[in-house]
Design a protein around this motif. Structure first.
Motif, mmCIF file in Angstrom:
data_model
loop_
_atom_site.group_PDB
_atom_site.id
_atom_site.type_symbol
_atom_site.label_atom_id
_atom_site.label_comp_id
_atom_site.label_asym_id
_atom_site.label_seq_id
_atom_site.Cartn_x
_atom_site.Cartn_y
_atom_site.Cartn_z
ATOM 1 N N HIS A 127 3.405 3.386 25.085
ATOM 2 C CA HIS A 127 3.269 2.334 24.073
ATOM 3 C C HIS A 127 2.874 3.010 22.770
ATOM 4 C CE1 HIS A 127 1.830 -1.202 21.982
ATOM 5 N NE2 HIS A 127 2.336 -1.961 22.955
ATOM 6 N N ILE A 128 3.847 3.264 21.894
ATOM 7 C CA ILE A 128 3.599 4.051 20.688
ATOM 8 C C ILE A 128 2.613 3.377 19.739
ATOM 9 C CG2 ILE A 128 5.554 3.188 19.337
ATOM 10 C CD1 ILE A 128 4.297 6.854 19.553
ATOM 11 N N GLY A 129 2.618 2.052 19.692
ATOM 12 C CA GLY A 129 1.667 1.348 18.827
ATOM 13 C C GLY A 129 0.227 1.633 19.220
ATOM 14 N N ASN A 130 -0.039 1.641 20.523
ATOM 15 C CA ASN A 130 -1.389 1.967 20.996
ATOM 16 C C ASN A 130 -1.761 3.406 20.648
ATOM 17 O OD1 ASN A 130 -1.807 -0.550 22.154
ATOM 18 N ND2 ASN A 130 -1.245 0.104 24.199
ATOM 19 N N ILE A 131 -0.798 4.306 20.776
ATOM 20 C CA ILE A 131 -1.060 5.718 20.474
ATOM 21 C C ILE A 131 -1.375 5.891 18.994
ATOM 22 C CG2 ILE A 131 -0.070 8.036 20.442
ATOM 23 C CD1 ILE A 131 1.595 7.134 22.943
ATOM 24 N N ILE A 132 -0.623 5.237 18.130
ATOM 25 C CA ILE A 132 -0.892 5.313 16.684
ATOM 26 C C ILE A 132 -2.298 4.808 16.396
ATOM 27 C CG2 ILE A 132 -0.263 4.364 14.429
ATOM 28 C CD1 ILE A 132 2.682 4.287 15.513
#
Length: 73
Positions: free
Chosen positions: A2-7
């Protein structure tokens, strides 16, 4: 992945605020929270955020790709 969480996690690890990131990116805080909610985002946006935060988010995709390729062998 989940790229949004990583950002969001990277931003917090750097001690940055949502307000700061939204300002640097050129959007509202509300829109930045929408980015955090996304499982994937377009590559141009990811590149901009990578440059702003000085972090290679594409490396996460590279690792995931390699894991998927390895599992096919």
């Amino acid at each position: 992945m989940h790229i949004g969480n990583i950002i969001h996690e990277v931003m917090e690890q750097q001690g940055r605020t949502v307000t700061w990131l939204a300002h640097e990116y050129g959007c509202s805080r509300v829109n930045m929270y929408k980015i955090f909610d996304k499982q994937s985002i377009d590559t141009q946006s990811l590149l901009r955020i990578s440059v702003i935060l000085g972090y290679d988010f594409f490396a996460h995709y590279e690792r995931e790709l390699q894991a998927r390729l390895d599992s096919k062998e």
